[in-house]
Design a protein around this motif. Structure first.
Motif, PDB file in Angstrom:
ATOM      1  N   ASP A 249      35.993  41.226  45.658  1.00  0.00           N
ATOM      2  CA  ASP A 249      37.163  39.980  45.478  1.00  0.00           C
ATOM      3  C   ASP A 249      38.358  40.821  44.905  1.00  0.00           C
ATOM      4  O   ASP A 249      38.928  40.486  44.098  1.00  0.00           O
ATOM      5  CB  ASP A 249      36.485  39.264  44.316  1.00  0.00           C
ATOM      6  N   ASP A 250      38.684  41.836  45.923  1.00  0.00           N
ATOM      7  CA  ASP A 250      40.058  42.412  45.515  1.00  0.00           C
ATOM      8  C   ASP A 250      41.419  41.630  45.432  1.00  0.00           C
ATOM      9  O   ASP A 250      42.242  42.272  44.712  1.00  0.00           O
ATOM     10  CB  ASP A 250      40.245  43.765  46.465  1.00  0.00           C
TER      11      ASP A 250
ATOM     12  N   GLU B 215      36.105  32.764  34.088  1.00  0.00           N
ATOM     13  CA  GLU B 215      35.715  34.020  34.474  1.00  0.00           C
ATOM     14  C   GLU B 215      34.353  34.288  34.099  1.00  0.00           C
ATOM     15  O   GLU B 215      33.665  33.722  33.206  1.00  0.00           O
ATOM     16  CB  GLU B 215      36.651  34.955  34.240  1.00  0.00           C
TER      17      GLU B 215
ATOM     18  N   ASN C 133      34.717  43.935  41.723  1.00  0.00           N
ATOM     19  CA  ASN C 133      36.241  44.292  42.075  1.00  0.00           C
ATOM     20  C   ASN C 133      36.384  44.385  43.419  1.00  0.00           C
ATOM     21  O   ASN C 133      37.478  44.097  43.744  1.00  0.00           O
ATOM     22  CB  ASN C 133      36.649  45.478  41.167  1.00  0.00           C
TER      23      ASN C 133
ATOM     24  N   LEU D   4      38.421  46.998  34.041  1.00  0.00           N
ATOM     25  CA  LEU D   4      39.497  47.664  33.961  1.00  0.00           C
ATOM     26  C   LEU D   4      39.407  49.204  34.061  1.00  0.00           C
ATOM     27  O   LEU D   4      40.256  49.818  34.609  1.00  0.00           O
ATOM     28  CB  LEU D   4      40.543  47.417  32.852  1.00  0.00           C
TER      29      LEU D   4
ATOM     30  N   GLU E 202      31.897  47.257  39.244  1.00  0.00           N
ATOM     31  CA  GLU E 202      32.694  47.556  40.424  1.00  0.00           C
ATOM     32  C   GLU E 202      32.561  47.086  41.800  1.00  0.00           C
ATOM     33  O   GLU E 202      33.448  46.862  42.693  1.00  0.00           O
ATOM     34  CB  GLU E 202      32.131  49.204  40.886  1.00  0.00           C
TER      35      GLU E 202
ATOM     36  N   ASN F  35      41.097  38.587  44.123  1.00  0.00           N
ATOM     37  CA  ASN F  35      41.025  37.964  42.772  1.00  0.00           C
ATOM     38  C   ASN F  35      40.915  36.434  43.141  1.00  0.00           C
ATOM     39  O   ASN F  35      41.337  35.549  42.421  1.00  0.00           O
ATOM     40  CB  ASN F  35      42.013  38.283  41.663  1.00  0.00           C
TER      41      ASN F  35
ATOM     42  N   GLU G  16      39.008  42.693  30.257  1.00  0.00           N
ATOM     43  CA  GLU G  16      39.940  41.931  29.954  1.00  0.00           C
ATOM     44  C   GLU G  16      39.477  41.441  28.326  1.00  0.00           C
ATOM     45  O   GLU G  16      38.385  41.024  28.178  1.00  0.00           O
ATOM     46  CB  GLU G  16      40.121  40.771  30.817  1.00  0.00           C
TER      47      GLU G  16
ATOM     48  N   ARG H  99      37.693  41.101  35.633  1.00  0.00           N
ATOM     49  CA  ARG H  99      37.907  42.378  36.177  1.00  0.00           C
ATOM     50  C   ARG H  99      37.589  43.479  35.137  1.00  0.00           C
ATOM     51  O   ARG H  99      37.901  43.435  34.080  1.00  0.00           O
ATOM     52  CB  ARG H  99      39.019  42.731  36.773  1.00  0.00           C
TER      53      ARG H  99
ATOM     54  N   CYS I 236      36.081  35.713  38.621  1.00  0.00           N
ATOM     55  CA  CYS I 236      35.133  36.854  38.023  1.00  0.00           C
ATOM     56  C   CYS I 236      36.169  37.970  37.230  1.00  0.00           C
ATOM     57  O   CYS I 236      37.048  38.320  37.780  1.00  0.00           O
ATOM     58  CB  CYS I 236      34.227  37.603  39.146  1.00  0.00           C
TER      59      CYS I 236
END
Length: 403
Positions: free
Chosen positions: A136-137, A36, A133, A147, A130, A139, A161, A145, A143
């Motif tokens: 690639d909603d 990631e 995110n 948070l 952002e 996932n 993460e 995320r 990559c």
């Protein structure tokens, strides 16, 4: 699609039952290890941590007027993130491990120094995260995320993460025993997918290196040099602190020196292909267990390139604004005798680094030669690289297409 320098096929590769990221004599409990990306700009490699140690409960970090937040273990940020340990620090600030009281999980929080210049970079990084995110909603691409993010006492804090040791740290812990070709294939395939995703969305990473690539979480036993090393692997991370959109201003100097492309050194301008060069340097470092270009200055670096890859094309030298490196359309470098000795000692033509002459190593070095191409117009893209014969076994086993 351009032709590769080799028309070799995949050879006699047999489907393996080993995990995606396996290290010599390493057996993982997790068979779905992924790479990631994340954002620990200029930070030291962050080792995996099973949680705060007893002594850390009493730990206090004092503000020494360097712009860092004055915090202590147990401090709760935003009435939610309880600081449990310090993971690392760098020029940008510090990264701490926190317990997210809402979700009951450990996260990494990057606490940026309060200076406006650092906050400006942090806001740019948040924009990039952002965007990733959003793009690639579901996932699909490896990559990381972001948070959450918030501001605490003039410090921008980015919640990510919780990740593990870098690939550099992993090599270091194992006395720099190189990765096998098969391991490099799996690692490279995942990194290429992640960075190719960035490139398709008009982003250039600009700082790819082993310290910025970390493992996904898994428990493993690694036996190297007759020693057993236990390591809790987590995710490779790509540092988005310096990521640049195509439409944004491009700084003249990007990338850490050893992974810096020739067009950057020669001040010819750069684009996404500088990431390809950096990754070529990273892969050969995984293969050798050491840096390909251990240079200390730009002239020496260019001289090392010529020793490994042959002469820099005169048309590129003619275009450079760094005229001190050029004489009669050839590289001109007045290095010390010790530097020249270092080049002779550490550098040799690329193919001479091959340990064997088997098909998979030929394919790897063919791919490397496509990535370490001086001329940006001829350098392979990562989209093309994913279709290189070197990755044929993975495309077959995963029934993969690059969508």
């Amino acid at each position: 699609m351009r032709k590769f320098k080799s028309d070799s096929k995949s050879g006699s590769f047999k489907k393996t039952q080993q995990p995606i990221l396996d290290v010599s004599k390493w057996q993982s409990k997790d068979t779905s290890v992924q790479l990631e990306s994340a954002s620990f700009h200029n930070s030291s490699p962050i080792a995996a941590d099973d949680g705060p140690k007893e002594t850390q409960q009493r730990e206090t970090r004092q503000n020494d007027d360097d712009g860092n937040l004055d915090y202590h273990i147990g401090l709760v940020l935003e009435d939610r993130y309880e600081i449990s340990s310090t993971l690392g620090e760098g020029a940008f600030g510090k990264v701490v491990e926190c317990i997210d009281r809402y979700r009951g999980q450990r996260v990494a929080v990057k606490i940026v120094k309060k200076f406006e210049s650092f906050c400006k970079v942090a806001r740019s990084e948040i924009t990039v995260l952002e965007e990733i995110n959003s793009l690639d909603d579901d996932n699909r691409f490896p990559c990381v995320r972001m948070l959450d993010w918030f501001k605490h006492k003039s410090h921008i804090c980015i919640v990510l993460e919780r990740l593990g040791p870098s690939t550099f740290n992993f090599l270091q812990q194992n006395d720099f025993v190189p990765f096998s070709v098969e391991q490099i294939r799996h690692i490279a395939f995942q990194i290429f997918r992640a960075v190719s995703f960035l490139h398709r969305n008009k982003l250039t990473h600009t700082d790819l290196k082993p310290e910025n690539i970390l493992f996904v979480s898994c428990d493993c036993d690694t036996e190297c040099s007759q020693q057993t090393v236990k390591s809790s692997l987590k995710t490779p991370q790509l540092d988005f602190g310096t990521a640049t959109f195509d439409h944004q201003h491009h700084e003249t100097l990007v990338s850490t020196r050893h992974y810096r492309a020739p067009e950057v050194i020669l001040d010819l301008g750069w684009n996404q292909s500088c990431d390809v060069w950096s990754l070529g340097c990273v892969l050969i470092e995984y293969y050798l267990g050491r840096t390909l270009f251990p240079s200390h200055d730009c002239g020496e670096h260019l001289a090392m390139m010529e020793k490994v890859l042959g002469p820099i094309p005169p048309r590129l030298l003619k275009q450079t604004r760094k005229k001190k490196f050029v004489k009669n359309e050839r590289l001109s470098w007045n290095g010390s005798s010790s530097s020249e000795d270092d080049i002779e000692k550490h550098c040799q033509p690329l193919t001479q680094y091959m340990r064997t002459n088997n098909e998979e190593e030929k394919q790897l070095f063919d791919l490397l030669s496509c990535m370490l191409e001086y001329d940006v117009s001829r350098r392979i893209t990562l989209e093309e690289a994913l279709w290189h014969p070197f990755f044929c076994p993975l495309r077959r086993s995963n029934n993969w297409s690059n969508n």
